[in-house]
Design an enzyme around this catalytic site. Sequence first.
Site: not given
Ligand code: CMP
Length: 141
Positions: A11, A51, A114, A117, A128
């Site tokens: 990311k 998304y 984070n 993905h 995807e």
């Molecule tokens: P990922 O699982 O890659 O894809 C969905 C994303 O939504 C997840 O990673 C997080 O980066 C984001 N995400 C999920 N929950 C939250 C949250 N509470 N606040 C901000 N981002 C979120």
Amino acid sequence: MAANRTLTIIKPDAFGAGKAGKIIAHLEAGGFRVVAARVMRLSTAQAGEFYAVHKGRPFYGELVEFMTSGECMPMILEKADAVLALRDAIGATDPAQAAEGTVRKLYAESKGRNAIHASDSDENAARESRFFFAEADCVRG
Ligand code: CMP
């Protein structure tokens, strides 16, 4: 039988901080093979489509904004039982909850930023992967 390919994205937080090489090395050391890769900046439309499943969630706007904030690095990775193996290797969504030695524990900043993905099912891995790559973009065999 579970499929042996999955889709990951390094990311914008991790790519922009120059962590892509370390993350790829970590995954390769864990037995993953990179079979397709590109560097790109997602448009708002692309991030929104990717998304779409999260549309309506409170973090959706923030997620699209973050994912379009800089370059990212989608890749198709290969390993036996790839979806589960990669989810294990990256750790929990929130790095504070992620196990020691996982990519998010090592390189993620927060639940939103984070680092990486990973597809959550074989079906989504296939969808995807098609989102970012054509068959001709992947190594053969
Ligand atoms: P990922 O699982 O890659 O894809 C969905 C994303 O939504 C997840 O990673 C997080 O980066 C984001 N995400 C999920 N929950 C939250 C949250 N509470 N606040 C901000 N981002 C979120």
